[in-house]
Design a protein around this motif. Structure first.
Motif, PDB file in Angstrom:
ATOM      1  N   LYS A  91       0.822  -1.211   0.000  1.00 52.48           N
ATOM      2  CA  LYS A  91       0.000   0.000   0.000  1.00 52.48           C
ATOM      3  C   LYS A  91       0.856   1.261   0.000  1.00 52.48           C
ATOM      4  N   ARG A  95       0.637   4.083  -2.873  1.00 50.02           N
ATOM      5  CA  ARG A  95       0.288   5.489  -2.638  1.00 50.02           C
ATOM      6  C   ARG A  95       1.271   6.397  -3.365  1.00 50.02           C
ATOM      7  N   GLU A 104      -5.552   5.582 -10.328  1.00 51.28           N
ATOM      8  CA  GLU A 104      -6.396   5.402  -9.150  1.00 51.28           C
ATOM      9  C   GLU A 104      -6.014   4.103  -8.420  1.00 51.28           C
ATOM     10  N   THR A 106      -7.341   2.675  -5.691  1.00 50.10           N
ATOM     11  CA  THR A 106      -8.348   2.224  -4.732  1.00 50.10           C
ATOM     12  C   THR A 106      -8.365   0.712  -4.541  1.00 50.10           C
ATOM     13  N   SER A 110      -7.835  -0.356  -0.750  1.00 48.74           N
ATOM     14  CA  SER A 110      -9.037  -0.796  -0.042  1.00 48.74           C
ATOM     15  C   SER A 110      -8.902  -2.214   0.512  1.00 48.74           C
TER      16      SER A 110
END
Length: 308
Positions: A91, A95, A104, A106, A110
């Motif tokens: 993650k 980022r 994107e 997500t 998520s």
């Protein structure tokens, strides 16, 4: 596994690690773990999709892909704690990569890590901590070896040092004074007290040590004069633990836990202890301490203006 990375992905990974190093001052071991986690993730995606993963393909990772990766980790025997760390690494990389490449993230961000119960450290009581230091000193074959081991463990308990910090001391730190400047995790510098008993233990070891103490040499030496390894300290504490009948949790790191817990039990301020331990977060320090509720209530009643 590095073959799974395209040249562009490899360059991106290197740039991310360099940025993290500059901004967060992370340790070399943390950087290695991050790198290994991300490469392992990309390697899985290559196998899963049967094609190399350049930056374009990495930007199209789906929720299904993430579920498949997490399932493979679980099937491979990874613990919930290990899975959580690997996902955190991925993650963090995504980022940074999504901001640089403009996609994107997500689907990756998520993904939820499995829940796991944090194991609280188990400090020794005061008598057991003293007995551990004494017993460690008796384990060495040569007199100076026992003095060395006792000095190391005394520093862990008396100053709250990590084992890597104690073994990282060099001749420039000698002779020890009333305090010691330590460069800890992430390049965070702190000043810790050195109790007279710890100074005496180190001075005794220095007098007995047959190896020359030069400015750039490690203070704590192995049998042949090289730097003492953490494993050597772990082994001698294991022997002492078994001799004393202490639980398996009585490790070198438990001496640091004990330092924090005993300070707090004696009325020490939690934030001051945080500084002494070199923790970035107060919550980390709280996990290192195990003072019963009765003591906490006494502190509350003595200190809170509404309770007086």
């Amino acid at each position: 596994m590095s073959l799974a990375l395209s040249p562009q992905a490899r360059d991106a990974l290197g740039a991310w690690l360099e940025t993290a190093r500059a901004l967060k001052g992370q340790s070399e071991n943390t950087e290695k773990a991050y790198r290994a986690d991300v490469i392992e993730f990309i390697a899985f995606m290559v196998t899963y999709h049967g094609e190399p993963k350049g930056l374009g393909a990495l930007s199209r990772i789906s929720v299904t892909d993430m579920r498949a990766w997490m399932a493979s980790l679980r099937q491979g025997g990874a613990s919930p704690r290990s899975m959580a760390r690997k996902l955190s690494s991925v993650k963090s990389f995504y980022r940074w990569l999504s901001e640089r490449e403009g996609f994107e993230p997500t689907a990756v961000l998520s993904a939820r890590a499995p829940k796991f119960e944090k194991k609280l450290p188990r400090p020794l009581n005061e008598d057991a901590a003293r007995a551990m230091i004494d017993s460690v000193g008796d384990q060495g074959r040569a007199g100076w070896i026992g003095a060395r081991d006792a000095a190391v463990v005394t520093l862990l308990y008396g100053s709250g040092l990590r084992i890597s910090e104690a073994l990282g001391l060099t001749g420039t730190d000698l002779p020890l004074g009333a305090s010691l400047r330590i460069l800890g995790k992430g390049g965070k510098e702190r000043v810790v007290p050195v109790l007279p008993v710890a100074r005496d233990a180190v001075e005794r070891y220095i007098r007995l040590c047959p190896h020359e103490m030069t400015a750039d040499a490690p203070v704590f030496r192995g049998l042949r004069g090289g730097a003492l390894s953490p494993r050597a300290v772990q082994k001698v504490t294991e022997a002492a633990r078994m001799q004393l009948g202490l639980p398996a949790t009585a490790t070198p790191h438990a001496m640091r836990h004990s330092f924090a817990t005993h300070l707090l039990a004696a009325g020490g301020d939690l934030r001051a202890i945080q500084e002494l331990l070199g923790h970035a977060s107060l919550s980390t320090t709280q996990a290192y301490t195990s003072v019963d509720e009765v003591h906490l209530m006494k502190v509350y009643e003595a200190a809170h203006p509404k309770a007086r």
